[in-house]
Design a protein around this motif. Sequence first.
Motif, PDB file in Angstrom:
ATOM      1  N   MET A  35       0.984  -1.021   0.427  1.00 42.36           N
ATOM      2  CA  MET A  35      -0.222   0.503   0.382  1.00 42.36           C
ATOM      3  C   MET A  35       0.317   1.434  -0.342  1.00 42.36           C
ATOM      4  N   PRO A  36       0.519   2.172  -1.157  1.00 47.88           N
ATOM      5  CA  PRO A  36       1.697   3.476  -0.705  1.00 47.88           C
ATOM      6  C   PRO A  36       1.523   4.497   0.311  1.00 47.88           C
ATOM      7  N   THR A  37       2.632   4.587   0.859  1.00 47.98           N
ATOM      8  CA  THR A  37       2.389   5.360   2.131  1.00 47.98           C
ATOM      9  C   THR A  37       1.725   6.631   2.564  1.00 47.98           C
ATOM     10  N   LEU A  38       1.461   6.978   3.046  1.00 45.72           N
ATOM     11  CA  LEU A  38       0.581   8.220   4.104  1.00 45.72           C
ATOM     12  C   LEU A  38       1.792   8.608   4.978  1.00 45.72           C
ATOM     13  N   ALA A  39       2.467   8.364   5.301  1.00 42.67           N
ATOM     14  CA  ALA A  39       3.836   8.539   6.189  1.00 42.67           C
ATOM     15  C   ALA A  39       4.200  10.376   5.260  1.00 42.67           C
ATOM     16  N   GLY A  40       4.105  11.286   5.916  1.00 44.05           N
ATOM     17  CA  GLY A  40       4.368  13.305   5.910  1.00 44.05           C
ATOM     18  C   GLY A  40       3.109  13.473   5.482  1.00 44.05           C
ATOM     19  N   LYS A  41       2.291  12.869   5.035  1.00 45.14           N
ATOM     20  CA  LYS A  41       0.614  13.815   4.466  1.00 45.14           C
ATOM     21  C   LYS A  41      -0.033  14.160   5.114  1.00 45.14           C
ATOM     22  N   HIS A  42      -0.055  15.744   4.056  1.00 49.37           N
ATOM     23  CA  HIS A  42      -0.883  16.376   5.393  1.00 49.37           C
ATOM     24  C   HIS A  42      -2.786  16.077   4.832  1.00 49.37           C
ATOM     25  N   ILE A  43      -3.041  16.140   5.367  1.00 48.56           N
ATOM     26  CA  ILE A  43      -4.736  15.561   5.144  1.00 48.56           C
ATOM     27  C   ILE A  43      -5.492  16.000   5.646  1.00 48.56           C
ATOM     28  N   LEU A  44      -5.856  17.184   5.255  1.00 47.59           N
ATOM     29  CA  LEU A  44      -7.298  17.932   5.842  1.00 47.59           C
ATOM     30  C   LEU A  44      -8.701  17.131   6.059  1.00 47.59           C
ATOM     31  N   LEU A  45      -9.341  16.832   6.984  1.00 44.70           N
ATOM     32  CA  LEU A  45     -10.901  15.723   7.016  1.00 44.70           C
ATOM     33  C   LEU A  45     -12.057  16.630   7.083  1.00 44.70           C
ATOM     34  N   GLY A  46     -12.460  16.932   6.790  1.00 43.03           N
ATOM     35  CA  GLY A  46     -13.512  17.815   6.998  1.00 43.03           C
ATOM     36  C   GLY A  46     -14.462  16.864   7.224  1.00 43.03           C
ATOM     37  N   VAL A  47     -15.709  17.184   8.484  1.00 43.66           N
ATOM     38  CA  VAL A  47     -16.558  16.692   8.803  1.00 43.66           C
ATOM     39  C   VAL A  47     -17.413  16.642   8.823  1.00 43.66           C
ATOM     40  N   THR A  48     -18.601  16.271   8.409  1.00 43.15           N
ATOM     41  CA  THR A  48     -19.733  17.098   7.876  1.00 43.15           C
ATOM     42  C   THR A  48     -20.937  16.020   9.070  1.00 43.15           C
ATOM     43  N   GLY A  49     -21.825  16.604   9.324  1.00 40.74           N
ATOM     44  CA  GLY A  49     -23.361  15.858  10.363  1.00 40.74           C
ATOM     45  C   GLY A  49     -24.060  14.957  10.449  1.00 40.74           C
ATOM     46  N   GLY A  50     -23.627  13.552  10.355  1.00 42.29           N
ATOM     47  CA  GLY A  50     -24.076  12.941  10.618  1.00 42.29           C
ATOM     48  C   GLY A  50     -23.451  11.702  11.792  1.00 42.29           C
ATOM     49  N   ILE A  51     -24.528  10.663  11.623  1.00 44.85           N
ATOM     50  CA  ILE A  51     -24.222   9.995  13.437  1.00 44.85           C
ATOM     51  C   ILE A  51     -22.613   8.906  13.256  1.00 44.85           C
ATOM     52  N   ALA A  52     -22.686   9.339  10.859  1.00 46.79           N
ATOM     53  CA  ALA A  52     -21.229   8.337  11.098  1.00 46.79           C
ATOM     54  C   ALA A  52     -19.823   8.904  11.544  1.00 46.79           C
ATOM     55  N   ALA A  53     -20.320  10.620  12.339  1.00 43.68           N
ATOM     56  CA  ALA A  53     -19.293  11.983  12.602  1.00 43.68           C
ATOM     57  C   ALA A  53     -18.002  10.307  13.780  1.00 43.68           C
ATOM     58  N   TYR A  54     -18.438   9.525  14.585  1.00 45.40           N
ATOM     59  CA  TYR A  54     -17.948   9.468  15.423  1.00 45.40           C
ATOM     60  C   TYR A  54     -16.872   7.757  15.281  1.00 45.40           C
ATOM     61  N   LYS A  55     -17.109   7.541  14.087  1.00 40.22           N
ATOM     62  CA  LYS A  55     -16.373   6.640  13.576  1.00 40.22           C
ATOM     63  C   LYS A  55     -14.540   7.603  12.508  1.00 40.22           C
ATOM     64  N   SER A  56     -15.209   8.886  12.675  1.00 42.87           N
ATOM     65  CA  SER A  56     -14.274   9.972  11.498  1.00 42.87           C
ATOM     66  C   SER A  56     -12.950  10.200  12.556  1.00 42.87           C
ATOM     67  N   ALA A  57     -13.419  10.020  14.136  1.00 39.39           N
ATOM     68  CA  ALA A  57     -12.418  10.080  15.208  1.00 39.39           C
ATOM     69  C   ALA A  57     -11.465   9.062  15.102  1.00 39.39           C
ATOM     70  N   GLU A  58     -12.120   7.381  14.814  1.00 36.45           N
ATOM     71  CA  GLU A  58     -11.245   6.304  14.843  1.00 36.45           C
ATOM     72  C   GLU A  58     -10.230   6.681  13.628  1.00 36.45           C
ATOM     73  N   LEU A  59     -10.546   7.048  12.487  1.00 35.81           N
ATOM     74  CA  LEU A  59     -10.295   7.467  10.983  1.00 35.81           C
ATOM     75  C   LEU A  59      -8.616   8.341  11.730  1.00 35.81           C
ATOM     76  N   VAL A  60      -8.939   9.427  12.226  1.00 34.44           N
ATOM     77  CA  VAL A  60      -8.473  10.608  12.407  1.00 34.44           C
ATOM     78  C   VAL A  60      -6.992   9.833  13.105  1.00 34.44           C
ATOM     79  N   ARG A  61      -7.443   8.547  13.890  1.00 36.83           N
ATOM     80  CA  ARG A  61      -6.251   8.082  14.573  1.00 36.83           C
ATOM     81  C   ARG A  61      -4.822   7.141  13.872  1.00 36.83           C
ATOM     82  N   LEU A  62      -6.086   6.370  12.833  1.00 39.18           N
ATOM     83  CA  LEU A  62      -5.596   5.793  11.807  1.00 39.18           C
ATOM     84  C   LEU A  62      -4.651   6.185  11.273  1.00 39.18           C
ATOM     85  N   LEU A  63      -5.127   7.545  10.771  1.00 36.53           N
ATOM     86  CA  LEU A  63      -4.143   8.263   9.640  1.00 36.53           C
ATOM     87  C   LEU A  63      -2.575   9.021  10.541  1.00 36.53           C
TER      88      LEU A  63
END
Length: 404
Positions: free
Chosen positions: A1-29
């Motif tokens: 898998m290509p690497t994400l090391a050093g990449k700048h990711i801007l994560l936009g979170v909009t108003g849905g119940i799945a927003a709680y999963k984005s917290a885990e996504l931040v951790r993984l990123l």
Amino acid sequence: MPTLAGKHILLGVTGGIAAYKSAELVRLLRGAGAEVRVVMTRAAQSFIGPLTFQSLSGNPVRTELMDSVAEAGMGHIELARWADAVLVAPCTANFIARLANGLADDLLSTLCLATEAPVAIAPAMNRQMWAATATVENVRRLESRGVALFGPGEGEQACGEVGPGRMLEPAALLAAMAGLFGDRPLAGVRVVVTAGPTREAVDPVRFIGNRSSGRMGFAVAAAAVAAGAEVTLISGPVALPTPAGVLRIDVESALEMRKAVVATTPDIFIAAAAVADYRPAQPAAGKIKKDAGTLTLVLTRNPDILAEVAARRPAPFTVGFAAETDDLAHNARTKLARKGLDLIAANPVGPSAAGVGFDSEENTLELFWQGGERILPRAPKGVIARQLVQAISDLYRERRKDHK
Ligand code: PMT
């Protein structure tokens, strides 16, 4: 898998119940080495607090466009420039509509307009909102502008319904983000993809056709462009927008598709089209009248476009699809050998394969080649297409190395 090391990711979170999963996504990123900054819409803050994202990302969370304190630090234009990629997850139907219409009435929509980085969205909504004509049209507009669509997946929804509209799981989003930064293994490689159904005229108003929507072939064409290829897409009649960066040739019948294919000289040929094996031998010149109680149509064989391409010398790297209602592996291997292919991608179709194959958002493929096989488990066609193109490019480069 290509690497994400050093990449700048801007994560936009909009108003849905799945927003709680984005917290885990931040951790993984962050675990993958990316630096993450989070921007939340006002509605998103009703589902999860900015402090959660601030703690997990290690950066202040931005919520307002007109924020004099934040703008004194990294202003919104600098933030747009900072990003190597923007991912909106979850992305609501409302935010999709605002993006599609180019609105810039809050910080996140403004950033999406102002950035030159690739933008990806991970839709999350009720299945009927996802299927609504307005949403379908908005998503098509975004895809035709090059916005990457990650999902949605299918399954049980927060509203209690079951169907497409669930945000992809954080691990799948992580893999999809990594794919955005993938190297371009097919740079400079000419790829021709066929897609969609063919229509075989019975008379001036009727035809014999099939249920192909073209989604699989269009997704393969988009994935090949993302891998750096020069892509020509030869498509039967479908209602899909042309993926960005693709040269599209529209055809109707198998004979027209063959003529368009014959005029190309690809390095890789991928036949995702559901080409009619037979056509009416003599289409009627006028509309057939219903005078008789029965009507007999005499059909004649269409040329096998894929087999003809595989028989060229030198032949391109040739990839066929196989749509099978039963004995998938046996039938696919037989087609691989009989048509002289380099790879065949077999999908189950018919009543026992609900939700995949023809005219569905998702698919599952079994890949067969001489000396190997691999299963691509059920996922949205965009995800399957990226995995297929990766497998094709691996085998293509291996073969070229062997020939050097
Ligand atoms: O378009 P979607 O709704 O997204 O659905 C995707 C799909 C199910 C159509 C796609 O994934 C798929 O399986 N396409 C191939 C369907 C098919 O025609 O399979 P087949 O087993 O009948 O044909 C085998 C191969 O020969 C295919 O690559 C086909 O393109 C090719 N062929 C067939 C007949 C013919 N006269 N010329 C050909 O080139």
